[in-house]
Design an enzyme around this catalytic site. Structure first.
Site, PDB file in Angstrom:
ATOM      1  N   ALA A  67       0.747  -1.083  -0.084  1.00 56.61           N
ATOM      2  CA  ALA A  67      -0.309   0.075  -0.146  1.00 56.61           C
ATOM      3  C   ALA A  67       1.004   1.039   0.095  1.00 56.61           C
ATOM      4  O   ALA A  67       1.901   1.054   0.444  1.00 56.61           O
ATOM      5  CB  ALA A  67      -0.886  -0.289   0.883  1.00 56.61           C
TER       6      ALA A  67
ATOM      7  N   GLY B  59       0.160  -4.959   0.559  1.00 56.35           N
ATOM      8  CA  GLY B  59      -0.965  -4.912  -0.528  1.00 56.35           C
ATOM      9  C   GLY B  59      -0.123  -5.363  -1.523  1.00 56.35           C
ATOM     10  O   GLY B  59      -1.179  -5.969  -2.622  1.00 56.35           O
TER      11      GLY B  59
ATOM     12  N   GLU C 153      -0.631  -9.407  -1.604  1.00 59.43           N
ATOM     13  CA  GLU C 153      -2.821  -9.691  -1.360  1.00 59.43           C
ATOM     14  C   GLU C 153      -2.292  -9.442  -2.984  1.00 59.43           C
ATOM     15  O   GLU C 153      -3.542 -10.293  -2.724  1.00 59.43           O
ATOM     16  CB  GLU C 153      -2.415  -8.257  -0.136  1.00 59.43           C
TER      17      GLU C 153
ATOM     18  N   GLU D 238       4.030  -6.168   7.220  1.00 59.21           N
ATOM     19  CA  GLU D 238       2.742  -4.407   7.721  1.00 59.21           C
ATOM     20  C   GLU D 238       3.182  -4.160   9.498  1.00 59.21           C
ATOM     21  O   GLU D 238       2.720  -3.350   9.786  1.00 59.21           O
ATOM     22  CB  GLU D 238       1.314  -4.922   7.476  1.00 59.21           C
TER      23      GLU D 238
HETATM   24  N1  3HC Z   1       4.504   3.316  -0.454  1.00 58.68           N
HETATM   25  C1  3HC Z   1       5.356   4.323  -0.027  1.00 58.68           C
HETATM   26  N2  3HC Z   1       6.506   4.641  -1.204  1.00 58.68           N
HETATM   27  C2  3HC Z   1       7.723   3.784  -0.602  1.00 58.68           C
HETATM   28  C3  3HC Z   1       7.273   2.249  -0.192  1.00 58.68           C
HETATM   29  C4  3HC Z   1       5.312   2.335   0.082  1.00 58.68           C
HETATM   30  N3  3HC Z   1       4.849   1.522   0.700  1.00 58.68           N
HETATM   31  N4  3HC Z   1       7.824   1.117   0.052  1.00 58.68           N
HETATM   32  C5  3HC Z   1       9.050   2.729  -0.221  1.00 58.68           C
HETATM   33  N5  3HC Z   1       9.085   3.756  -0.717  1.00 58.68           N
HETATM   34  C6  3HC Z   1       9.440   4.237  -1.422  1.00 58.68           C
HETATM   35  C7  3HC Z   1      10.592   5.285  -0.355  1.00 58.68           C
HETATM   36  O1  3HC Z   1       9.517   5.595   1.240  1.00 58.68           O
HETATM   37  C8  3HC Z   1      11.634   4.972  -0.576  1.00 58.68           C
HETATM   38  O2  3HC Z   1      11.493   6.776  -0.797  1.00 58.68           O
HETATM   39  P1  3HC Z   1      12.205   7.974  -1.181  1.00 58.68           P
HETATM   40  O3  3HC Z   1      13.593   7.817  -2.403  1.00 58.68           O
HETATM   41  O4  3HC Z   1      11.781   9.092  -1.875  1.00 58.68           O
HETATM   42  O5  3HC Z   1      13.088   7.867  -0.031  1.00 58.68           O
HETATM   43  C9  3HC Z   1      11.725   4.947  -2.349  1.00 58.68           C
HETATM   44  O6  3HC Z   1      10.322   3.441  -1.521  1.00 58.68           O
HETATM   45  C10 3HC Z   1      12.739   3.217  -1.865  1.00 58.68           C
HETATM   46  O7  3HC Z   1      12.267   2.997  -0.901  1.00 58.68           O
HETATM   47  P2  3HC Z   1      13.930   2.141  -0.808  1.00 58.68           P
HETATM   48  O8  3HC Z   1      15.010   3.242  -0.499  1.00 58.68           O
HETATM   49  O9  3HC Z   1      13.394   1.300   1.326  1.00 58.68           O
HETATM   50  O10 3HC Z   1      14.744   1.210  -1.189  1.00 58.68           O
HETATM   51  P3  3HC Z   1      14.559  -0.548  -1.188  1.00 58.68           P
HETATM   52  O11 3HC Z   1      15.374  -0.735  -2.736  1.00 58.68           O
HETATM   53  O12 3HC Z   1      15.921  -0.767   0.036  1.00 58.68           O
HETATM   54  O13 3HC Z   1      13.668  -1.219  -0.415  1.00 58.68           O
HETATM   55  C11 3HC Z   1      11.241  -1.458  -0.290  1.00 58.68           C
HETATM   56  C12 3HC Z   1      12.479  -1.624  -0.956  1.00 58.68           C
HETATM   57  C13 3HC Z   1      11.307  -3.304   0.106  1.00 58.68           C
HETATM   58  C14 3HC Z   1      10.355  -1.626  -0.503  1.00 58.68           C
HETATM   59  C15 3HC Z   1      11.993  -0.743   1.440  1.00 58.68           C
HETATM   60  O14 3HC Z   1      11.389   0.373   0.942  1.00 58.68           O
HETATM   61  C16 3HC Z   1      10.841  -1.860   2.110  1.00 58.68           C
HETATM   62  O15 3HC Z   1      10.456  -2.476   3.012  1.00 58.68           O
HETATM   63  N6  3HC Z   1       9.200  -0.950   1.424  1.00 58.68           N
HETATM   64  C17 3HC Z   1       8.531  -0.585   2.583  1.00 58.68           C
HETATM   65  C18 3HC Z   1       7.546  -1.915   2.572  1.00 58.68           C
HETATM   66  C19 3HC Z   1       5.773  -2.590   3.248  1.00 58.68           C
HETATM   67  O16 3HC Z   1       5.922  -2.477   3.840  1.00 58.68           O
HETATM   68  N7  3HC Z   1       5.240  -2.858   2.384  1.00 58.68           N
HETATM   69  C20 3HC Z   1       3.409  -2.788   3.077  1.00 58.68           C
HETATM   70  C21 3HC Z   1       3.544  -1.154   3.447  1.00 58.68           C
HETATM   71  S1  3HC Z   1       1.514  -1.467   4.574  1.00 58.68           S
HETATM   72  C22 3HC Z   1       0.503  -2.592   3.451  1.00 58.68           C
HETATM   73  O17 3HC Z   1       0.782  -2.720   2.522  1.00 58.68           O
HETATM   74  C23 3HC Z   1      -0.691  -2.355   4.102  1.00 58.68           C
HETATM   75  C24 3HC Z   1      -2.277  -3.415   3.210  1.00 58.68           C
HETATM   76  O18 3HC Z   1      -2.123  -5.306   3.525  1.00 58.68           O
HETATM   77  C25 3HC Z   1      -3.568  -3.037   2.993  1.00 58.68           C
END
Ligand code: 3HC
Length: 682
Positions: free
Chosen positions: A67, A106, A109, A129
């Site tokens: 998400a 997401g 998912e 999450e």
């Molecule tokens: N939403 C928006 N932006 C995101 C994002 C997300 N889910 N995940 C990463 N980004 C952004 C980062 O903020 C960063 O932005 P920036 O360049 O402006 O600083 C950019 O993407 C690159 O991220 P990283 O520097 O972390 O790049 P890496 O390659 O090291 O890692 C990644 C990539 C593994 C995707 C890591 O960013 C990560 O773990 N992201 C979080 C993923 C996450 O937690 N997803 C679940 C979200 S909650 C959800 O999905 C709820 C659902 O169940 C309803």
């Protein structure tokens, strides 16, 4: 589709295969535009008689990574993700997810709702999450449990870990795993379905869950043990257990309800802050190009130097270790080898990796062998004259463009720079011990440090997989300066009547990884005491580390003497009644007013000491931004991530409470100890 949606989600039809492509940099997160575009694209392909099979794929570096975190603080906007994934599953034509990079949250998912999954072996999947204080909110708990069973689903959801697709090859998760050429393989898979006439989608949501052999009660205690104060893993457990017999519709309704409660929780706000703060910390306001570093010289092979060398080697750098004598050199090299052996023993590295990394290690006693190094870092004894002389010698042999670094924890880098020919090349790289394990790296900018040296140091931190934070020069830089202030307050409370156990328990119950007094015993009470005793204790501060001085004077140096703030028998920590009488005696001598402490009072005093020092750092411009302080405390000092960091706590409390409490403390203990700072500094 709107123009905006067309930009982030596009469709293409080729030989009866409809391909949906998401292109939303950097990680194809499921923003409103992506969700809307995905539904519109799906419906349009479903309605198109020419199309028999649909593929969902992504442009750029990864399949959908979750998400869109940036939307979490805003009012939710339609279409909601659960509706999107349900619409995908309900599609009357088979939908295939084409997965690479990291399919997370997401994003995973979405893939779970597809009827087939084709993935690269090296791709990763996960429901992270919980790391954001959440649970999956779009069917993740329900569909993953239906596919891999409750045990594996519980492990993945409550740990939040990313798992390599190849590791899940034995489950039903993937229909095809390949090493390369994802697009061609996914197309061939779609063609195969058409050739076999398998065009009726099999839906995960229609499956029942077999939980007959699963021991929920044992699993619950395991999850509770690992959660360590975090709510989300326990909520995830509750959702899985309660919905195991429910239909996908009812299960998803309960999952969503719990997701929304967590989304509004303090813990989730703190964890999302921590995630954003880490990304921010890496950003510099300067524009300079980092120089390429491959060969690193490390002077000093003690615990710190060998840990730092291990960190560099483990990230693929070549390392030249320098020591004063042949004996010291072989001891240093041995320490590094032992670190690698430890990694091997603990399963962190394979023998092949250990051999590969150690092949990049050489050592000498001659500084001349540093001539080709791109970066030279000293990790020798904390003595400014020794360090000045060392850099003098280094400058005679190093390449003119080599970046020079000191690992000092407290010394004045500006003073070291004064005696150098190229002070602009000198930067602080303050690693935390053990340097090969701890994530934090303070990159210290001295007055003359060039932007290029800073850019190089920050880029190095990234390569070392550290969390790097840029700080300025002051005693202890940002982290240890705050740690000293925190320690001072703990010591003062001991003299005011709080007991050793009460302080440690109050703070660990609140979430700190370790009690501050147990930490003192572990690292040796005499170490800090001797460093402090180099200067007279401040006159105005009666409580200033007097408790530690009392322990040292009584020969209680910590674990190494089996007696410190606690006593130790067979390595087991026990309370020490003598300490209580020693402390009361000292308090009496210093005429320190006694009071009865509650846990809340202890936590507040410790936390406000951190907040006050954080405000001082901000005022002095030692850190770039408030959130950098939180990053330092989360990664260097065991501050609970689900509390976001000391400055996040201050912001959550708000100006009125923070200013009120600081004013109260100033009135009680004087402004030398609690100077005036404004909340505006935050
Ligand atoms: N939403 C928006 N932006 C995101 C994002 C997300 N889910 N995940 C990463 N980004 C952004 C980062 O903020 C960063 O932005 P920036 O360049 O402006 O600083 C950019 O993407 C690159 O991220 P990283 O520097 O972390 O790049 P890496 O390659 O090291 O890692 C990644 C990539 C593994 C995707 C890591 O960013 C990560 O773990 N992201 C979080 C993923 C996450 O937690 N997803 C679940 C979200 S909650 C959800 O999905 C709820 C659902 O169940 C309803």
């Amino acid at each position: 589709m709107t123009t905006e949606n067309q930009a982030v989600v596009t469709i293409k039809i080729n030989n009866q295969i409809g391909s949906i492509s998401i292109n939303y940099a950097p990680v194809n997160a499921l923003s409103q535009a992506v969700r809307a575009g995905l539904i519109n694209a799906l419906v349009s392909l479903e309605d198109n008689d020419e199309v028999k099979v649909i593929i969902i794929g992504c442009e750029g570096r990864t399949f959908i990574a979750g998400a869109d975190i940036k939307e979490f603080g805003k009012p939710p906007s339609e279409p909601f993700l659960p509706d999107v994934v349900n619409r995908i599953e309900a599609c009357t034509k088979p939908v295939i997810a084409s997965m690479f990079g990291t399919s997370l949250g997401g994003g995973f998912e979405v893939a779970l709702a597809c009827h087939y999954r084709v993935s690269l072996n090296q791709a990763k999947v996960g429901l992270p999450e919980v790391n954001l204080g959440l649970i999956p909110g779009a069917g993740g708990t329900q569909r993953l449990m239906r596919i891999v069973g409750p045990e594996q689903a519980l492990e993945m959801i409550t740990s939040g870990k990313h798992v390599a697709a190849s590791k899940l090859a034995n489950s039903d998760l993937f229909d095809l795993l390949i090493d390369s050429d994802l697009e061609q393989h996914t197309t061939a898979f779609a063609e195969g379905l058409m050739a076999k006439g398998e065009l009726r989608p099999a839906r995960v949501g229609d499956r029942t869950i077999n939980t007959s052999n699963f021991d929920w009660s044992t699993a619950k205690s395991l999850v509770a043990k690992k959660a360590k104060g975090k709510q989300a893993p326990l909520v995830a457990f509750d959702v899985l257990e309660k919905t195991q017999q429910l239909s996908i519709k009812d299960g998803m309704a309960y999952e969503r309800e719990q997701f929304l409660i967590l989304r509004d929780s303090q813990q989730s706000a703190a964890l999302r802050h921590a995630f954003a703060a880490e990304k921010q910390a890496a950003k510099l306001s300067i524009e300079a190009t980092a120089t390429n570093v491959e060969f690193v010289g490390i002077i000093g092979g003690g615990n710190m130097g060998s840990g730092i060398a291990t960190a560099f080697l483990s990230s693929g750098f070549k390392v030249q270790l320098i020591e004063q004598t042949a004996d010291a050199l072989s001891a240093g090299l041995e320490r590094i080898e032992n670190n690698f052996m430890n990694n091997l023993k603990r399963g962190r590295m394979s023998q092949q990796q250990v051999d590969k990394y150690l092949a990049n290690l050489t050592g000498d006693t001659d500084y001349q062998t540093l001539a080709e190094c791109d970066l030279i870092l000293e990790a020798v004894f904390e003595n400014i004259d020794v360090k000045k002389e060392l850099f003098n010698k280094v400058e005679q042999v190093c390449k003119p463009e080599a970046v020079l670094a000191t690992n000092t924890s407290y010394l004045d880098i500006n003073d070291i720079a004064k005696t150098m020919k190229r002070p602009e090349q000198l930067v602080g790289l303050h690693f935390f011990s053990p340097a090969n394990i701890m994530k934090l790296l303070e990159v210290v900018k001295a007055d003359q440090t060039s932007d290029a040296a800073i850019a190089t140091a920050m880029a190095l931190g990234k390569k070392l997989r550290k969390i790097s934070v840029l700080v300025g020069v002051c005693f202890g830089f940002a982290g240890n300066r705050m740690y000293t202030r925190y320690g001072r307050e703990i010591q003062q409370m001991l003299l005011e009547g709080a007991t050793v156990e009460q302080i440690d328990n109050a703070l660990t119950d609140w979430g700190m990884a370790m009690g501050p007094l147990a930490v003192q015993d572990l690292s040796g009470i005499d170490i800090g005491h001797n460093a402090r005793s180099a200067q007279p204790f401040p006159e105005h501060d009666k409580g200033y580390f007097r408790a530690a001085a009392t322990m040292v004077n009584a020969g209680r140096l910590g674990r190494k003497t089996n007696a410190g703030f606690y006593q130790y028998s067979d390595g087991k920590k026990e309370s020490a009644p003598q300490v209580e009488s020693l402390l009361r005696e000292k308090a009496n001598e210093l005429a320190i007013k006694q009071q009865t402490f509650t846990d809340e009072m202890i936590v507040h005093r410790a936390l406000f000491a951190l907040i006050a020092e954080g405000l001082a750092l901000l005022k002095a411009g030692i850190v770039q931004r408030t959130s950098d302080i939180d990053v330092i405390w989360l990664h260097g000092y065991g501050f609970p991530r689900y509390k976001g960091g000391p400055m996040f706590q201050a912001k959550q409390m708000g100006e009125q409470i923070v200013v009120g409490k600081l004013t109260e403390l100033r009135a009680e203990f004087g402004e030398d100890i609690w100077p005036e700072y404004t909340f505006g500094e935050l």
